[in-house]
Design a protein around this motif. Structure first.
Motif, PDB file in Angstrom:
ATOM      1  N   TYR A  86      81.299  50.502  71.171  1.00  0.00           N
ATOM      2  CA  TYR A  86      79.891  50.712  70.811  1.00  0.00           C
ATOM      3  C   TYR A  86      79.132  51.137  72.072  1.00  0.00           C
ATOM      4  O   TYR A  86      79.354  50.580  73.142  1.00  0.00           O
ATOM      5  CB  TYR A  86      79.249  49.422  70.303  1.00  0.00           C
ATOM      6  N   LEU A  97      75.560  44.049  71.249  1.00  0.00           N
ATOM      7  CA  LEU A  97      75.528  45.039  70.186  1.00  0.00           C
ATOM      8  C   LEU A  97      74.076  45.322  69.798  1.00  0.00           C
ATOM      9  O   LEU A  97      73.206  44.488  69.959  1.00  0.00           O
ATOM     10  CB  LEU A  97      76.247  44.510  68.940  1.00  0.00           C
ATOM     11  N   TYR A  98      73.877  46.475  69.217  1.00  0.00           N
ATOM     12  CA  TYR A  98      72.593  46.866  68.640  1.00  0.00           C
ATOM     13  C   TYR A  98      71.464  46.809  69.666  1.00  0.00           C
ATOM     14  O   TYR A  98      70.376  46.318  69.399  1.00  0.00           O
ATOM     15  CB  TYR A  98      72.252  46.009  67.406  1.00  0.00           C
ATOM     16  N   GLY A  99      71.735  47.321  70.840  1.00  0.00           N
ATOM     17  CA  GLY A  99      70.688  47.450  71.846  1.00  0.00           C
ATOM     18  C   GLY A  99      69.865  48.697  71.580  1.00  0.00           C
ATOM     19  O   GLY A  99      70.007  49.358  70.535  1.00  0.00           O
ATOM     20  N   GLN A 100      69.015  49.032  72.530  1.00  0.00           N
ATOM     21  CA  GLN A 100      68.110  50.169  72.337  1.00  0.00           C
ATOM     22  C   GLN A 100      68.874  51.476  72.082  1.00  0.00           C
ATOM     23  O   GLN A 100      68.420  52.325  71.332  1.00  0.00           O
ATOM     24  CB  GLN A 100      67.189  50.327  73.552  1.00  0.00           C
ATOM     25  N   VAL A 103      69.697  51.743  68.526  1.00  0.00           N
ATOM     26  CA  VAL A 103      68.497  52.070  67.741  1.00  0.00           C
ATOM     27  C   VAL A 103      68.236  53.569  67.830  1.00  0.00           C
ATOM     28  O   VAL A 103      67.937  54.232  66.837  1.00  0.00           O
ATOM     29  CB  VAL A 103      67.281  51.273  68.275  1.00  0.00           C
ATOM     30  N   LYS A 106      70.646  55.444  65.617  1.00  0.00           N
ATOM     31  CA  LYS A 106      70.299  55.350  64.205  1.00  0.00           C
ATOM     32  C   LYS A 106      69.126  56.296  63.884  1.00  0.00           C
ATOM     33  O   LYS A 106      69.129  56.986  62.867  1.00  0.00           O
ATOM     34  CB  LYS A 106      69.934  53.909  63.851  1.00  0.00           C
ATOM     35  N   GLN A 110      68.931  59.507  61.346  1.00  0.00           N
ATOM     36  CA  GLN A 110      67.899  59.626  60.303  1.00  0.00           C
ATOM     37  C   GLN A 110      67.109  60.921  60.437  1.00  0.00           C
ATOM     38  O   GLN A 110      66.788  61.568  59.451  1.00  0.00           O
ATOM     39  CB  GLN A 110      66.960  58.415  60.352  1.00  0.00           C
ATOM     40  N   GLU A 119      73.100  48.491  55.306  1.00  0.00           N
ATOM     41  CA  GLU A 119      71.926  48.211  56.133  1.00  0.00           C
ATOM     42  C   GLU A 119      72.301  47.370  57.352  1.00  0.00           C
ATOM     43  O   GLU A 119      71.609  47.380  58.356  1.00  0.00           O
ATOM     44  CB  GLU A 119      70.842  47.514  55.314  1.00  0.00           C
ATOM     45  N   GLY A 120      73.417  46.664  57.262  1.00  0.00           N
ATOM     46  CA  GLY A 120      73.831  45.843  58.389  1.00  0.00           C
ATOM     47  C   GLY A 120      74.798  46.539  59.328  1.00  0.00           C
ATOM     48  O   GLY A 120      75.267  45.948  60.288  1.00  0.00           O
ATOM     49  N   ASP A 121      75.130  47.784  59.027  1.00  0.00           N
ATOM     50  CA  ASP A 121      76.107  48.474  59.873  1.00  0.00           C
ATOM     51  C   ASP A 121      75.555  48.721  61.266  1.00  0.00           C
ATOM     52  O   ASP A 121      74.387  49.044  61.440  1.00  0.00           O
ATOM     53  CB  ASP A 121      76.489  49.823  59.249  1.00  0.00           C
ATOM     54  N   ILE A 122      76.415  48.575  62.239  1.00  0.00           N
ATOM     55  CA  ILE A 122      76.031  48.848  63.620  1.00  0.00           C
ATOM     56  C   ILE A 122      76.221  50.358  63.821  1.00  0.00           C
ATOM     57  O   ILE A 122      77.328  50.871  63.652  1.00  0.00           O
ATOM     58  CB  ILE A 122      76.924  48.058  64.604  1.00  0.00           C
ATOM     59  N   HIS A 125      79.004  52.778  66.615  1.00  0.00           N
ATOM     60  CA  HIS A 125      80.455  52.636  66.731  1.00  0.00           C
ATOM     61  C   HIS A 125      81.055  54.018  66.974  1.00  0.00           C
ATOM     62  O   HIS A 125      80.598  55.015  66.412  1.00  0.00           O
ATOM     63  CB  HIS A 125      81.009  52.031  65.444  1.00  0.00           C
ATOM     64  N   LEU A 149      75.508  64.911  71.916  1.00  0.00           N
ATOM     65  CA  LEU A 149      76.505  64.675  72.962  1.00  0.00           C
ATOM     66  C   LEU A 149      75.823  64.513  74.310  1.00  0.00           C
ATOM     67  O   LEU A 149      76.125  63.606  75.086  1.00  0.00           O
ATOM     68  CB  LEU A 149      77.478  65.855  73.026  1.00  0.00           C
ATOM     69  N   GLU A 151      72.576  63.883  75.114  1.00  0.00           N
ATOM     70  CA  GLU A 151      71.605  62.808  75.335  1.00  0.00           C
ATOM     71  C   GLU A 151      72.195  61.431  75.110  1.00  0.00           C
ATOM     72  O   GLU A 151      71.596  60.434  75.482  1.00  0.00           O
ATOM     73  CB  GLU A 151      70.387  63.009  74.427  1.00  0.00           C
TER      74      GLU A 151
ATOM     75  N   GLY B  75      66.847  47.531  59.598  1.00  0.00           N
ATOM     76  CA  GLY B  75      68.145  46.863  59.498  1.00  0.00           C
ATOM     77  C   GLY B  75      68.542  46.052  60.710  1.00  0.00           C
ATOM     78  O   GLY B  75      69.449  45.241  60.653  1.00  0.00           O
ATOM     79  N   LYS B  76      67.840  46.259  61.830  1.00  0.00           N
ATOM     80  CA  LYS B  76      68.179  45.505  63.041  1.00  0.00           C
ATOM     81  C   LYS B  76      67.253  44.301  63.166  1.00  0.00           C
ATOM     82  O   LYS B  76      66.032  44.437  63.056  1.00  0.00           O
ATOM     83  CB  LYS B  76      68.025  46.404  64.270  1.00  0.00           C
ATOM     84  N   TYR B 105      74.243  39.547  67.604  1.00  0.00           N
ATOM     85  CA  TYR B 105      74.778  40.801  68.147  1.00  0.00           C
ATOM     86  C   TYR B 105      75.664  40.577  69.373  1.00  0.00           C
ATOM     87  O   TYR B 105      75.753  41.427  70.240  1.00  0.00           O
ATOM     88  CB  TYR B 105      73.621  41.752  68.479  1.00  0.00           C
ATOM     89  N   PRO B 107      78.830  40.806  71.213  1.00  0.00           N
ATOM     90  CA  PRO B 107      80.048  41.598  70.983  1.00  0.00           C
ATOM     91  C   PRO B 107      81.330  40.763  71.032  1.00  0.00           C
ATOM     92  O   PRO B 107      82.374  41.227  70.588  1.00  0.00           O
ATOM     93  CB  PRO B 107      80.031  42.623  72.120  1.00  0.00           C
ATOM     94  N   SER B 515      71.896  41.403  56.478  1.00  0.00           N
ATOM     95  CA  SER B 515      72.992  41.657  55.567  1.00  0.00           C
ATOM     96  C   SER B 515      74.279  40.986  56.043  1.00  0.00           C
ATOM     97  O   SER B 515      74.581  40.972  57.226  1.00  0.00           O
ATOM     98  CB  SER B 515      73.211  43.162  55.451  1.00  0.00           C
ATOM     99  N   VAL B 517      77.121  42.007  55.102  1.00  0.00           N
ATOM    100  CA  VAL B 517      78.172  43.031  55.050  1.00  0.00           C
ATOM    101  C   VAL B 517      77.891  44.084  56.111  1.00  0.00           C
ATOM    102  O   VAL B 517      76.763  44.493  56.321  1.00  0.00           O
ATOM    103  CB  VAL B 517      78.188  43.735  53.673  1.00  0.00           C
ATOM    104  N   SER B 518      78.934  44.490  56.784  1.00  0.00           N
ATOM    105  CA  SER B 518      78.796  45.570  57.745  1.00  0.00           C
ATOM    106  C   SER B 518      80.153  46.226  57.892  1.00  0.00           C
ATOM    107  O   SER B 518      81.191  45.584  57.727  1.00  0.00           O
ATOM    108  CB  SER B 518      78.329  45.012  59.095  1.00  0.00           C
ATOM    109  N   ALA B 519      80.129  47.512  58.183  1.00  0.00           N
ATOM    110  CA  ALA B 519      81.385  48.230  58.363  1.00  0.00           C
ATOM    111  C   ALA B 519      82.141  47.734  59.586  1.00  0.00           C
ATOM    112  O   ALA B 519      83.300  48.062  59.787  1.00  0.00           O
ATOM    113  CB  ALA B 519      81.090  49.717  58.494  1.00  0.00           C
ATOM    114  N   ASP B 520      81.471  46.944  60.416  1.00  0.00           N
ATOM    115  CA  ASP B 520      82.064  46.537  61.690  1.00  0.00           C
ATOM    116  C   ASP B 520      82.848  45.242  61.646  1.00  0.00           C
ATOM    117  O   ASP B 520      83.418  44.828  62.637  1.00  0.00           O
ATOM    118  CB  ASP B 520      80.965  46.336  62.720  1.00  0.00           C
TER     119      ASP B 520
ATOM    120  N   ASP C  28      61.867  42.814  74.878  1.00  0.00           N
ATOM    121  CA  ASP C  28      63.159  43.349  75.282  1.00  0.00           C
ATOM    122  C   ASP C  28      63.304  43.354  76.805  1.00  0.00           C
ATOM    123  O   ASP C  28      63.649  44.367  77.416  1.00  0.00           O
ATOM    124  CB  ASP C  28      63.334  44.766  74.719  1.00  0.00           C
TER     125      ASP C  28
END
Lengths: 188, 750, 254
Positions: A86, A97-100, A103, A106, A110, A119-122, A125, A149, A151, B75-76, B105, B107, B515, B517-520, C28
Motif C-alpha cells: 500500500y 494504512l489509509y493515510g493521506q 485518500v 481514492k 473518483q 466502501e471499506g476497501d483500502i 493497494h 504514475l 504524481e 469511507g475512511k 488502519y 498495517p 464496513s 468487508v474489504s477487499a484487503d 493529522d
C-alpha cells in the motif's frame, strides 16, 4: 516488443495486477507462465530467458512455497511482514494504512469516474492501482495514467520494490517487480 | 500513449540523444508559457465539515466501553469521538479511545486465516481459506476431544467478543479449563470477596461524586483511566471530598490526596485491620447498620482485636497517628465514604483477604446504599443469548480446583496456575489443545517460560486475535478477528455517571462504525467463527444466534428494542431509571462458609515474603495511554509515552551513584535479567524498598512493528507469582530485584 | 478586541493525554521529530515530578500548546514578504487591513495563525518560539510551519476545540480573556499563572491554575528562561528562496 496492439499496455497492467494477487492454482496455469515468459523474452529483460527459477509444477510444493512467500512478504509474518503493498506505508508519516496518500488515490479514482468496489476497501493497494492504470488506458486516457504514475505511483513503488528485494530472494516476485518497474517508470 | 513499445523503441534509438538536447534547449529558452500547476501545501481538513457521523460505536481500547461516534470521510474513518448522547462518557474519550483509528488502519493487523507451516514459536505463515482453517481447527479439536475428553481443551479468552466462544467451549463442548485474564490476573479476588461479603459484585460501584471522603488503596486513578470513573472521582474532589491514598508510591492520585499513606507494599491488609479495630474499639463505626445487617460481627471483632495501631504501624512502616487520622477521617464522614474496591487487585496472593477487609470496612462505616457510599446502580433489563448447558456437567466434574478441593472461592473458570501445571505435568489428566481468543497469555500470565512449556506440549494451538500479539507466534492456526470498530458484539448498559443526577438508564449495543468487508482482508467476527466451528463439531442445533447482528438483536428484543431502532436513536437508547440509594446489603463480617472451607472467616493479614537483603520489591501500575500490552502497537499511543520509566528512590539512587535518565537493567531473585535496559526515573515519590514501573511494555513479537521492544518488560521478571489460596488468582507483585548498570549488579541499600 | 486563550486547571487534570491524541486525530499531526529534531505536535502533556517543592512533594503535568502570545516572537521572526490581509470581526463585521508576513496575530480574536501557502518552510518561527510550540510539517516535500490554531476552524462552526471536547476532566477552559464574564477570566481572577520569566515576557495566553505545590513544580520546570537565538542563516536562506516562489505565484495569477 515487436507487435504492439492498442490493448497491449492495458492488458499488461491487468496481467501484472493479477500477478500480485494471492497465488492460487486457479490462475497460476501454464498459459500464465507461458505469457510471463513471452513478455520477458520480448523485453529481453534478462539475457537468461530461464530466469524464472521457480518451476511451476502443480505436483511439487512449488505453489505452497510461493503462497508462504506471498504471506510473508505482503500479509503477516514472523518476525515481521516485509512490504505491505500500500502506498501509505511508504508515503505517509505514520506508515499506517489509509493515510493521506490513500485518500489522494481514492479522490483521483473518483475524479476519473471510478471508485473502489467496497466502501471499506483500502484504495491504494498495488493491485488496485495497477488495475486502475489498465482502466485509464482502456478508456484512452493515457495522459491521466501518466499523471497518476508521476504524481503518485513512482513516489512509492520504488520504495516498496526495494523493501521486497532486500527482504526476499524469490525469483518470481523479483521478476514481476522488475516488470512493474519497467512498465511504470519514467520514460528516459 | 505512455507505454506503447514503439515509442519506447523510438526513444531508445540513436536519435534520442539529439532530441533530448533539443528539448532542453527549448525549455531553457523559456518558450514554455506557464506551468499548469500551483503549489498547494497540505492543510489538514479536520474531522468536521464534509464528514458524516456514524453512531453506535462502543470502544474496546480498554474494557470500560465508552460510547463512540465515528467521523467518516468517503469511507475512511478520520476520527473517533464520544457520543454526545452518552450519559456515561459524553463527548469525551481518553487517549486510547482517540487512537482507535490507528488500530483500525494498523498495517500489522491480522488479515487472513494463517497456517503455521514452521515451528510453534517460530512460525512460517501461509495464508489459507476460512474453510481450510476451520476444517483443520475442527478436526484437530475433535481429535483432542476423542483422545483426552473435552477437558483436554484449554481456553484463554479476553474481551467482549470472546464471551460467545468461551461459553460454547465451556457449556457445549464441556471443558472447565477456561482461564480469563480479567479474573485470574486482574479482578477475581475482588469480585469473589465482595460476593462473599455483600452477596453482590463489587464493580467499581462507589458513589465518589457524592462522597465526603474517598479511600484508594493502591488504586491510581489518573494513571488508570476509565472516562466516567475519572469523572466521578474528579466531581467528588471538586465537591470537597477528602482523598486518602494508600500507596508506596506518590501516584497520580497521591498527588491530589489530602492524606498520603506511604505504606510498605504487601501490608495493606494490616493497615485496614487496624483501621477497623480502632473503629470497633472506639465505637465510632455504624453500629445501627452493623446490628441490623451484620453477620458474625462479634467473631469478626474478636478476630481483629489484635490489630492495634502500633502493631500495624510497625508492619506497614507508617506512623500510628496516621492510621488513626485515616480512621477518624472515615468515621467523621461516614456513611458518605467511598471505600474503593480497586480493579486490578492480583498483587500478592493474599488479595482475597485484603478485598474482604475493604468490603468489611465499607460495612462497618454503614457506607452501603448511602450518598457517597457503595451503591450498585440499577441498569436496564436485556434479553439473553445463551448456549445450552449440555456439557456443563462434564466440565464441573473435571474442574481441577474442585477435584483437588482447592481454591473453593475461585471465580468462574479454572485457576490459571492449576491449568498450566496440569498441562505441563499431564496430571490428573492431559490438556492437549489450547485456544486463545483475544488474550495474550505470554503477557497476561506471569511465568512466561512455563506458559511456553504449556504451549509446546499441546497437540494443537488455535489463536484468534486482531493483532499479531506475542501469543500468535505459538499458533498452529491463526484466525483474524474484526476489530471493535467493524463488528457487532456486546450491549453496554448503565446509568448516568453521577448517581445523584436525574435517574436514567442507557442501552448501547456495539455496532460497526466502518464496513466489516474489504477487499484487503477476510476478517470475521467471533460469532461467525464460533458458529462455523460448532457446525463442524456437530453442534449446529445448539447455535443460539446465526450472526453477531442477530445476537445483538435478540439481546435488545428483551428490552423491546432492535438494532434498527437503536440506529434511529443515534446509537444509544435512553430510558428513565430508578433511585439507587437506600439499598441495603447484609455484611458477612465473619463468613462461616470461608471458615468451613478452612480459610479465615474474618479478614486476616498474612505477611508476604520480604525482599532479601540488597533487593527491592518490584511493583507495577499503568500509564494512562495503554491498556497494558494490548495497545502497545498503536503509533499515536506509543508516541505519547514511548517507554515506561523505572522509579527509584532518590536517596537510594544517590547512594548507588545513579541519576535520572540512566539506562539500567533489573535482575530478579532468580537471576533473571530484564531483556532490555529501561530508563531510570529518580524521585522522592517512592519508598526505598520498592521499585516501580508501568506494566505491559516490552512486546516481543517483531510483527508488532511499532510496539516491539519498546520500553521495559516487567512481566518477564515476574517468575515467582503467588497464588491466592481462596480464589486461585495470581499475585504478581512478588518479584524482588536488584539493579544492573553497565554489567555490574548493584545491591539496593536498606 | 478579543483575546482567546486557554486555562489548564491542574486540580482537575489527571494527565491522561486524551487532548494531545485528539489533536493528532483532528489535524493529522505526525508523530516523531521533524528534520531539525523538533517534536511534531500541536499540544502535549508531560508528567512532572514527584519532586520536592517549597510547598511539599508534588507531581503534576505540563500541558502545553501555542500560547497565542500578546507579543509573539514567532510572528516577528517570519521572513516571508508582507502582504496586505483584511481581517474581519465576526461579531461586529468590522474590517481591518494589516500588512502581515506568513504568520500573524489576528487583530480581532488574538490568535496567532499561519498562511500555509505563503509559509517559506524555513523554520525561523519554530526556532524562535520559547515554548517549542511549533514544528515543521514536512510531508509532500514542501515543509510548512504548523502549530495549534486554537481550533478556530472548529469554533467558527460552533464546535469546541478538539482537545477541549475530549477532555474528560473539563480541565481545559478555552475562551476570551478580555470577556470579564467568561469562565476563563474567572480563573485569571483566581490567580491562574502564565509561564513567564524575567527574560521571556511575551504575554502567553495559556494560563495554569492549581495548588501552590503543583504551580510551583510547573513553573520551576516548564518556564522558558531565555528567548531562542534566532537562526539568521536559516532566515537568510529562506529570503534567498523567495524570488522563485514569487515567480511561481505570478504564474498562478497570469
Amino acid at each position: 516488443m515487436n507487435c504492439p496492439q492498442s490493448e497491449t499496455p492495458a492488458s499488461l497492467y491487468r496481467f501484472l495486477a493479477q500477478s500480485f494477487r494471492y497465488p492460487e492454482q486457479a490462475w497460476l496455469t501454464e498459459p500464465y507462465f507461458d505469457l510471463l515468459g513471452n513478455i520477458k523474452q520480448n523485453l529481453a529483460l534478462n539475457s537468461d530467458a530461464t530466469g524464472l527459477h521457480w518451476n511451476y509444477n502443480a505436483e511439487s510444493d512449488g505453489l505452497e512455497l510461493l503462497q508462504i512467500e506471498y504471506t510473508r512478504l505482503f500479509i503477516n509474518a514472523a518476525p515481521a511482514v516485509i512490504a505491505p503493498p500500500y502506498s501509505s506505508i511508504y508515503l505517509d508519516h505514520e506508515g499506517n494504512l489509509y493515510g493521506q496518500s490513500a485518500v489522494w488515490v481514492k479522490q483521483f479514482y473518483q475524479l476519473h469516474g471510478f471508485d473502489v468496489e467496497g466502501e471499506g476497501d483500502i484504495p491504494d493497494h498495488l493491485v488496485l492501482e495497477l488495475e486502475f492504470l489498465a482502466l485509464l488506458i482502456e478508456e484512452q486516457q493515457g495522459d491521466k495514467a501518466e499523471q497518476f504514475l508521476n504524481e503518485h505511483f513512482r513516489r512509492w513503488f520504488p520504495l516498496f520494490r526495494e523493501r521486497v528485494l532486500s527482504g526476499s530472494t524469490n525469483q518470481f516476485y523479483s521478476t514481476l517487480l522488475t516488470l512493474v518497474d519497467f512498465f511504470t517508470r519514467e520514460e528516459p | 500513449m505512455a507505454f506503447q513499445m514503439t515509442r519506447r523503441s523510438f526513444l531508445q534509438a540513436s536519435a534520442s540523444a539529439a532530441l533530448t538536447t533539443a528539448l532542453s534547449t527549448w525549455l531553457a529558452s523559456g518558450a514554455q508559457a506557464r506551468s499548469g500547476f500551483v503549489r498547494k501545501p497540505f492543510t489538514a481538513p479536520g474531522s468536521f465539515g464534509d464528514t458524516t457521523t456514524v453512531t453506535g460505536g462502543v470502544c474496546e481500547m480498554c474494557f470500560w466501553r465508552c460510547q463512540l461516534v465515528g467521523k467518516l470521510r468517503d469511507g475512511k474513518l478520520v476520527k473517533l469521538e464520544g457520543n454526545p448522547k452518552s450519559i456515561d462518557n459524553g463527548a469525551s474519550i481518553c487517549a486510547r479511545g482517540n487512537a482507535g483509528v490507528k488500530l483500525l488502519y494498523d498495517p500489522d493487523r491480522l488479515k487472513y486465516p494463517l497456517k503455521n507451516v514452521g515451528k510453534r514459536g517460530a512460525p512460517v505463515w501461509k495464508r489459507i481459506s476460512w474453510d481450510e482453517a476451520l476444517d483443520e481447527c475442527a478436526s484437530r479439536l475433535q481429535g483432542v476431544i476423542k483422545n483426552n475428553g473435552p477437558q483436554g481443551i484449554a481456553i484463554f479468552p479476553h474481551g467482549a467478543s470472546a464471551t460467545y466462544p468461551m461459553h460454547y467451549f465451556e457449556k457445549v463442548v464441556g471443558t472447565p479449563n477456561n482461564s480469563e485474564a480479567s479474573f485470574f490476573q486482574c479482578r477475581g479476588p475482588r469480585d469473589m470477596a465482595y460476593i462473599n461479603t455483600f452477596g453482590v459484585q463489587a464493580g467499581e460501584n462507589v458513589d465518589m461524586p457524592n462522597a465526603k471522603a474517598i479511600l484508594l488503596v493502591g488504586t491510581h486513578i489518573g494513571e488508570n483511566i476509565h472516562v466516567s470513573h475519572v469523572k466521578q472521582y474528579l466531581k467528588g474532589l471538586e465537591n470537597g471530598a477528602k482523598l486518602i491514598v494508600v500507596d508506596p508510591r506518590f501516584s497520580s492520585s497521591a498527588a491530589k490526596a489530602d492524606v498520603w499513606v506511604q505504606i510498605k507494599p504487601g501490608t495493606d491488609t494490616a493497615f485496614l485491620l487496624a483501621v477497623m479495630n480502632y473503629l470497633v474499639k472506639k465505637k465510632t463505626y455504624d453500629s445501627a447498620y452493623v446490628q441490623k445487617n451484620g453477620e458474625g460481627f462479634d467473631k469478626f471483632a474478636k478476630a481483629i482485636a489484635h490489630a492495634e495501631l502500633d502493631w500495624a504501624a510497625k508492619i506497614c512502616d507508617v506512623p500510628a497517628a496516621q492510621i488513626k487520622e485515616v480512621a477518624d477521617l472515615l468515621a467523621t464522614n461516614a456513611p458518605h465514604v467511598s471505600i474503593h474496591p480497586g480493579r486490578h487487585v492480583t498483587w500478592y496472593g493474599t488479595d482475597f483477604q485484603r478485598e474482604r477487609a475493604l468490603a468489611c470496612l465499607t460495612g462497618l462505616l454503614g457506607a452501603i446504599g448511602t450518598k457517597g457510599g457503595f451503591v450498585v446502580p440499577k441498569g436496564p433489563k436485556l434479553g439473553k443469548v445463551a448456549w445450552p448447558d449440555i456439557g456443563a456437567e462434564h466440565a464441573e466434574e473435571f474442574a481441577l480446583h474442585k477435584m483437588a478441593e482447592k481454591h473453593q472461592f475461585s471465580p468462574p473458570g479454572t485457576p490459571t496456575q492449576m491449568l498450566r501445571d496440569t498441562a505441563i505435568s499431564g496430571k490428573p489428566y492431559a490438556i492437549k489443545a489450547c485456544i486463545t481468543w483475544g488474550q495474550n497469555p505470554i503477557q497476561t500470565i506471569p511465568g512466561q517460560q512455563e506458559t511456553i512449556k504449556m504451549l509446546q506440549q499441546m497437540d494443537f494451538v488455535m489463536v484468534v486475535d486482531v493483532m499479531p500479539t506475542d501469543i500468535t507466534m505459538y499458533a498452529d492456526i491463526l484466525l483474524p478477528e474484526l476489530s471493535y470498530l467493524e463488528r457487532y458484539d456486546i450491549v453496554k448498559t448503565g446509568v448516568q455517571w453521577d448517581l445523584n443526577d436525574k435517574h436514567q438508564q442507557y442501552i448501547a449495543p456495539r455496532m460497526p462504525l466502518v464496513s466489516s468487508v474489504s477487499a484487503d482482508h477476510q476478517r470475521k467476527d467471533s460469532v461467525w467463527i464460533t458458529n462455523e466451528l460448532a457446525k463442524r463439531l456437530g453442534h449446529t442445533k445448539q447455535i443460539p444466534a446465526p450472526s453477531a447482528e442477530a445476537m445483538v438483536d435478540k439481546i435488545l428484543a428483551g428490552a423491546q428494542l432492535s438494532v434498527a431502532q437503536i440506529r434511529k436513536e443515534d446509537g444509544i437508547h435512553l430510558q428513565s431509571g430508578t433511585d439507587p440509594y437506600g439499598m441495603v446489603y447484609p455484611v458477612r463480617f465473619f463468613n462461616e462458609d470461608l471458615a468451613d472451607a478452612g480459610y479465615s472467616g474474618a479478614p486476616s493479614y498474612t505477611p508476604v515474603a520480604e525482599p532479601p537483603q540488597g533487593f527491592a520489591r518490584l511493583v507495577y501500575g499503568r500509564v494512562p495511554v495503554h491498556t497494558f500490552n494490548r495497545t502497545m502497537n498503536n503509533v499515536w499511543l506509543n508516541a505519547e509515552i514511548p517507554e515506561n520509566p523505572i522509579w527509584l528512590n532518590q536517596t537510594t539512587a544517590e547512594k548507588l551513584g545513579l541519576k535520572n535518565g540512566d539506562r539500567i537493567n533489573l535482575v530478579n531473585q532468580d537471576g533473571v535479567v530484564s531483556v532490555k535496559a529501561g530508563v531510570l526515573k529518580v524521585t522522592l515519590g517512592i519508598r526505598k524498598d520498592t521499585i516501580f514501573t508501568a506494566h505491559g511494555y516490552g512486546t516481543k513479537n517483531p510483527a508488532m512493528t511499532n510496539g516491539v521492544n519498546k520500553g521495559f518488560d516487567d512481566q518477564a521478571l515476574i517468575t515467582n507469582p503467588a497464588v491466592d489460596p481462596e480464589t486461585g488468582a495470581h499475585g504478581m507483585r512478588t518479584s524482588f530485584v536488584r539493579i544492573m548498570k553497565d554489567g555490574k549488579v548493584l545491591s539496593i541499600p536498606a | 478586541m478579543s483575546q482567546y486563550g486557554m486555562v489548564i486547571d491542574l486540580n482537575k487534570c489527571v494527565g491522561c493525554h486524551a487532548c494531545s491524541v485528539a489533536c493528532r486525530a483532528e489535524w493529522d499531526v505526525p508523530v516523531g521529530l521533524d528534520s531539525a529534531n523538533r517534536k511534531q505536535r500541536r499540544n502535549w502533556v508531560e508528567r512532572l515530578g514527584p519532586d520536592a517543592t517549597p510547598h511539599g512533594l508534588a507531581s503534576t503535568y505540563y500541558v502545553g500548546l501555542c500560547n497565542h502570545c500578546d507579543s509573539p516572537v514567532c510572528v516577528e521572526s517570519c521572513p516571508a514578504d508582507k502582504v496586505a490581509v483584511t481581517f474581519s470581526d465576526p461579531k461586529t463585521g468590522e474590517k481591518k487591513t494589516l500588512s502581515v508576513a506568513a504568520t500573524w496575530k489576528d487583530p480581532f480574536n488574538g490568535t496567532v495563525q499561519i498562511d500555509k501557502e505563503r509559509c517559506l518552510g524555513c523554520g525561523a518561527c519554530a526556532d524562535s518560539c520559547p515554548y517549542t510550540a511549533r514544528y515543521l510539517f514536512e510531508e509532500g516535500g514542501v515543509p510548512k510551519a504548523d502549530k495549534c490554531t486554537l481550533c478556530v476552524e472548529r469554533t467558527a462552526v460552533g464546535l469546541e476545540p478538539a482537545c477541549v471536547q475530549t477532555c474528560l476532566a473539563r480541565a481545559r477552559i478555552c475562551g476570551d480573556l478580555n470577556d470579564k464574564k467568561a469562565e476563563i477570566s474567572q480563573y485569571v481572577g483566581k490567580g491562574a499563572v502564565r509561564l513567564e520569566s524575567a527574560k521571556v515576557k511575551i504575554g502567553p495566553n495559556v494560563r495554569y491554575y492549581g495548588k501552590k505545590k503543583d504551580i510551583s513544580l510547573l513553573t520551576q520546570n516548564s518556564t522558558p528562561t531565555a528567548l531562542a537565538e534566532v537562526n539568521y542563516r536559516r532566515i537568510f536562506m529562506a529570503r534567498m528562496l523567495r524570488p522563485s516562489l514569487k515567480q511561481l505565484g505570478s504564474f498562478k495569477l497570469s
